[in-house]
Design a protein around this motif. Structure first.
Motif, short mmCIF file in Angstrom:
data_model
loop_
_atom_site.label_atom_id
_atom_site.label_comp_id
_atom_site.label_asym_id
_atom_site.label_seq_id
_atom_site.Cartn_x
_atom_site.Cartn_y
_atom_site.Cartn_z
N VAL A 134 0.84 -1.20 0.00
CA VAL A 134 0.00 0.00 0.00
C VAL A 134 0.87 1.25 0.00
O VAL A 134 1.93 1.29 0.64
CB VAL A 134 -0.95 0.02 1.22
CG1 VAL A 134 -1.98 -1.08 1.11
CG2 VAL A 134 -0.19 -0.09 2.54
N PRO A 135 0.43 2.27 -0.78
CA PRO A 135 -0.80 2.30 -1.56
C PRO A 135 -0.73 1.35 -2.76
O PRO A 135 0.36 1.09 -3.26
CB PRO A 135 -0.90 3.76 -2.01
CG PRO A 135 0.50 4.25 -2.03
CD PRO A 135 1.19 3.54 -0.90
N GLY A 136 -1.91 0.87 -3.17
CA GLY A 136 -1.96 -0.11 -4.24
C GLY A 136 -3.17 0.07 -5.13
O GLY A 136 -3.87 1.09 -5.08
N TYR A 137 -3.44 -0.96 -5.94
CA TYR A 137 -4.46 -0.90 -6.99
C TYR A 137 -5.78 -1.42 -6.46
O TYR A 137 -5.89 -2.58 -6.03
CB TYR A 137 -3.97 -1.74 -8.17
CG TYR A 137 -4.86 -1.79 -9.37
CD1 TYR A 137 -5.71 -0.75 -9.72
CD2 TYR A 137 -4.84 -2.90 -10.21
CE1 TYR A 137 -6.52 -0.81 -10.84
CE2 TYR A 137 -5.64 -2.99 -11.34
CZ TYR A 137 -6.48 -1.94 -11.65
OH TYR A 137 -7.27 -2.01 -12.77
N ASP A 138 -6.80 -0.60 -6.52
CA ASP A 138 -8.09 -0.96 -5.92
C ASP A 138 -8.74 -2.19 -6.54
O ASP A 138 -9.46 -2.93 -5.87
CB ASP A 138 -9.06 0.24 -5.95
CG ASP A 138 -9.25 0.84 -7.33
OD1 ASP A 138 -8.39 0.63 -8.21
OD2 ASP A 138 -10.25 1.56 -7.53
N LYS A 184 6.52 -2.04 -12.07
CA LYS A 184 7.11 -0.91 -12.80
C LYS A 184 6.11 0.24 -12.84
O LYS A 184 4.98 0.07 -13.28
CB LYS A 184 7.49 -1.32 -14.23
CG LYS A 184 8.25 -0.23 -14.98
CD LYS A 184 8.47 -0.57 -16.44
CE LYS A 184 9.56 -1.60 -16.63
NZ LYS A 184 9.95 -1.72 -18.07
N TYR A 185 6.55 1.43 -12.38
CA TYR A 185 5.68 2.61 -12.34
C TYR A 185 4.36 2.26 -11.64
O TYR A 185 3.26 2.46 -12.17
CB TYR A 185 5.41 3.14 -13.75
CG TYR A 185 6.64 3.34 -14.59
CD1 TYR A 185 7.76 4.01 -14.09
CD2 TYR A 185 6.70 2.86 -15.91
CE1 TYR A 185 8.89 4.20 -14.88
CE2 TYR A 185 7.83 3.05 -16.69
CZ TYR A 185 8.92 3.71 -16.18
OH TYR A 185 10.04 3.90 -16.96
N SER A 186 4.47 1.74 -10.44
CA SER A 186 3.34 1.11 -9.76
C SER A 186 2.16 2.06 -9.58
O SER A 186 2.32 3.28 -9.49
CB SER A 186 3.78 0.56 -8.40
OG SER A 186 4.18 1.61 -7.55
N ASN A 187 1.00 1.46 -9.55
CA ASN A 187 -0.27 2.16 -9.32
C ASN A 187 -0.51 2.17 -7.80
O ASN A 187 -0.63 1.12 -7.19
CB ASN A 187 -1.38 1.38 -10.03
CG ASN A 187 -2.76 1.96 -9.83
OD1 ASN A 187 -2.96 2.88 -9.04
ND2 ASN A 187 -3.75 1.39 -10.52
N PRO A 188 -0.52 3.38 -7.16
CA PRO A 188 -0.56 4.71 -7.78
C PRO A 188 0.70 5.55 -7.60
O PRO A 188 0.72 6.69 -8.04
CB PRO A 188 -1.70 5.36 -6.99
CG PRO A 188 -1.50 4.85 -5.59
CD PRO A 188 -0.98 3.43 -5.75
N ASP A 189 1.76 5.05 -6.97
CA ASP A 189 2.83 5.96 -6.57
C ASP A 189 4.04 5.96 -7.50
O ASP A 189 5.00 6.68 -7.26
CB ASP A 189 3.29 5.68 -5.13
CG ASP A 189 3.63 4.23 -4.90
OD1 ASP A 189 3.77 3.48 -5.88
OD2 ASP A 189 3.77 3.82 -3.73
N GLY A 375 -9.11 6.34 0.26
CA GLY A 375 -9.12 4.99 0.81
C GLY A 375 -9.06 3.91 -0.25
O GLY A 375 -8.76 2.76 0.07
N ALA A 376 -9.34 4.26 -1.51
CA ALA A 376 -9.33 3.25 -2.58
C ALA A 376 -7.96 2.64 -2.77
O ALA A 376 -7.84 1.53 -3.30
CB ALA A 376 -9.81 3.88 -3.89
N THR A 377 -6.92 3.31 -2.34
CA THR A 377 -5.55 2.82 -2.49
C THR A 377 -5.15 1.82 -1.42
O THR A 377 -4.01 1.36 -1.40
CB THR A 377 -4.57 4.01 -2.44
OG1 THR A 377 -4.82 4.76 -1.23
CG2 THR A 377 -4.76 4.93 -3.64
N HIS A 378 -6.11 1.46 -0.55
CA HIS A 378 -5.83 0.54 0.55
C HIS A 378 -6.88 -0.56 0.62
O HIS A 378 -8.04 -0.36 0.20
CB HIS A 378 -5.81 1.30 1.89
CG HIS A 378 -4.61 2.19 2.06
ND1 HIS A 378 -4.38 3.29 1.26
CD2 HIS A 378 -3.58 2.13 2.94
CE1 HIS A 378 -3.25 3.87 1.66
NE2 HIS A 378 -2.75 3.18 2.65
#
Length: 422
Positions: A134-138, A184-189, A375-378
Motif C-alpha cells: 500500500v498504496p496499491g491498486y483498488d 514498474k511505475y506502480s499504481n498509484p505511486d 481509501g481506494a488505495t488501501h
C-alpha cells in the motif's frame, strides 16, 4: 508535513482559502479524475487497427484466425510481447482484452483446482490471505474481497514493498498464498522495484508451498522520460532461485492500443502455463485471434511497441508535467502536501495531512471535481491515516486538467488550514 504558523498567519491563509473555494464552487465545473483511462487522442493513435487485418485471415503458422482453437494465442503476438514482459515465447499466453480477467481466472482456478506444488485446493483450506503493498491498486483489492481472501497491508518503500515485512509474513504464515505487485511505475505511486527487491521476492522462504506472486506488469512500456526504467526479470530470478512456479506475470495492450479491445498476456513456468491452459480449456475454445493478428500487424515487433509508446508519451508527458507544476506553485512550501513525480505509468499520488483525504475529496466533489474515493488505495477502502489521494491525469484535456488540479489544490489548502485552526 505541516508547517508551524502563527495565529494571525493561519487566519489570513484560511480566509484566503475560503474565498478561493467559494470562487471555485461558483464556476460550475464538471471534471473527472477518477480512473486512469487513455484520452481519445491516445486511442486515435491506434485507429489503423480498425481497418486490419484488411482481408487477411491467416496467421504466420497457417492458422485460420477466424476459426476455433489456438488457446495459447498467436505466436506472432506472443513473440512481440515476450521481450516487453520478460517471458519466453513458449511460456507466454495471449488471451482476450483484459489482464484483470486473467488475474480473476487465476484466483478462481487456484480456489477450485490444485496449483502445481499445492497440497490442496485453496477453497478447501480454512483461511487464505494475500499481501497487499500500500498504496496499491483498488481492483486487486476488489478481487480479494470478491473471493473472501484476507488482505494484509504491507508498506511500500522507494524500492518496492518492505521486504523485511514480506519475508517475515510469508515465512511464518502458511495461509499467505500470494502478493499483489505492480512492479514498474506502480499504481498509484510510480515506484519501480529494485533488482534487490526482485531477487528477494524470488528467493524468499515461504510457509505455503503454493505461494504465488501476482506480477501485474501493467506499465511495462509506459515511460514518461528519456530514461526508461528497466526492472529485473522475475521469472528468470524465480527459476534461478529454485522456485520456478512462483511467478504469475500479467500484462496487456490496454493502455498501449485500444483500452477496451486489446490483448492480455499471462506468463509463467511451463507447469503453471499447462495448469492454466488446462483449466481455460473448460471455459473457452480459443481467444479472439483476429484481434491478435491485427495487433501483430499493427505493432510489428518490440521496436514497434516502443515507437508507438513514444507517441503515447508525447501526449501524456505534458499532462504529468502540468500536474507537478501546479502542485508546486499552489502547495509547495505550505507543508500541506507531498506528491510523487513518476517516471512512467498513469498516476500521481498526493499525500495530504493525516485525517484530511476524505474531506478534500468531498470538498472537491462539491465544487464539481470528482476524484477517486479516498481509501481506494488501501485494502477494504480503509487508509488508516486518511492521507492518500490518487490523481489520474491521462483522460482530461490540458485545459480541464489545469482547472481540476488548481481546484484540488484549493481544496487541500482549505481543509488543511481548517484542520490546523480547529
Amino acid at each position: 508535513m505541516t508547517t508551524e504558523l502563527s495565529a494571525d498567519a493561519l487566519s489570513g491563509l484560511l480566509e484566503r482559502a475560503r474565498k478561493d473555494y467559494q470562487d471555485l464552487a461558483g464556476r460550475g465545473l464538471s471534471l473527472n479524475l477518477t480512473r486512469g483511462k487513455p484520452a481519445p487522442e491516445q486511442l486515435d493513435l491506434s485507429a489503423d487497427l480498425l481497418s486490419l487485418p484488411a482481408g487477411r485471415h491467416t496467421a504466420a503458422d497457417g492458422t485460420d484466425v477466424r476459426n476455433y482453437g489456438g488457446l495459447q494465442g498467436l505466436p506472432e503476438i506472443r513473440e512481440i510481447f515476450a521481450e516487453v514482459l520478460q517471458v519466453p515465447v513458449g511460456q507466454l499466453l495471449a488471451a482476450g482484452n483484459s489482464s484483470l480477467e486473467l488475474m480473476h481466472d487465476c484466483l478462481v482456478h487456484a480456489l477450485l483446482s490444485v496449483l502445481p506444488g499445492a497440497e490442496s485446493r485453496w477453497v478447501d483450506q480454512e483461511r487464505i490471505a494475500f499481501l497487499c503493498p500500500v498504496p496499491g491498486y483498488d481492483r486487486h483489492f476488489a478481487l480479494c474481497e470478491r473471493f473472501g481472501i484476507e488482505m494484509i497491508p504491507v508498506p511500500m518503500t522507494a524500492e518496492g514493498p518492505d521486504m523485511a515485512v514480506v519475508e517475515r509474513l510469508v515465512a511464518e504464515d502458511p495461509a499467505v498464498k500470494g502478493i499483489w505487485c505492480v512492479p514498474k511505475y506502480s499504481n498509484p505511486d510510480g515506484v519501480c522495484y529494485s533488482d534487490a527487491t526482485v531477487a528477494r521476492l524470488a528467493a524468499m522462504s515461504t510457509a505455503a508451498p503454493d505461494f504465488r506472486i501476482f506480477w501485474d506488469n501493467a506499465y511495462a512500456a509506459h515511460h514518461l522520460t528519456d530514461e526508461p526504467v528497466e526492472i529485473a526479470d522475475l521469472l528468470a530470478a524465480c527459476a534461478e532461485a529454485g522456485n520456478p512456479d512462483r511467478a504469475f506475470v500479467f500484462g496487456s495492450t490496454s493502455k498501449i492500443t485500444a483500452a477496451g479491445a486489446g490483448v492480455a498476456f499471462f506468463g509463467s513456468s511451463p507447469a503453471n502455463v499447462e495448469w492454466l491452459l488446462g483449466n481455460n480449456a473448460k471455459r473457452s475454445i480459443g481467444p479472439d485471434k483476429v484481434n491478435q493478428l491485427r495487433h501483430a500487424m499493427f505493432l510489428r515487433d518490440a521496436d514497434g511497441v516502443r515507437a508507438h509508446m513514444e507517441r503515447q508519451r508525447a501526449l501524456l508527458q505534458p499532462k504529468f508535467e502540468m500536474v507537478a507544476r501546479i502542485l508546486e506553485a499552489e502547495l509547495g512550501g505550505t507543508g500541506l502536501a507531498r506528491w510523487t513525480d513518476p517516471k512512467g505509468g498513469y498516476f500521481v499520488t498526493l499525500e495530504v495531512p493525516d485525517g484530511c483525504a476524505k474531506e478534500v475529496v468531498r470538498r472537491a466533489a462539491e465544487a464539481g471535481i470528482v476524484l477517486t474515493p479516498a481509501g481506494a488505495t488501501h485494502p477494504y477502502g480503509d487508509d488508516p491515516r486518511d492521507a492518500t489521494i490518487r490523481i489520474a491525469p491521462s483522460y482530461p484535456g490540458l485545459t480541464e486538467l489545469e482547472q481540476a488540479i488548481e481546484g484540488l489544490a484549493v481544496c487541500v489548502r482549505l481543509v488543511g488550514y481548517e484542520q490546523q485552526a480547529a
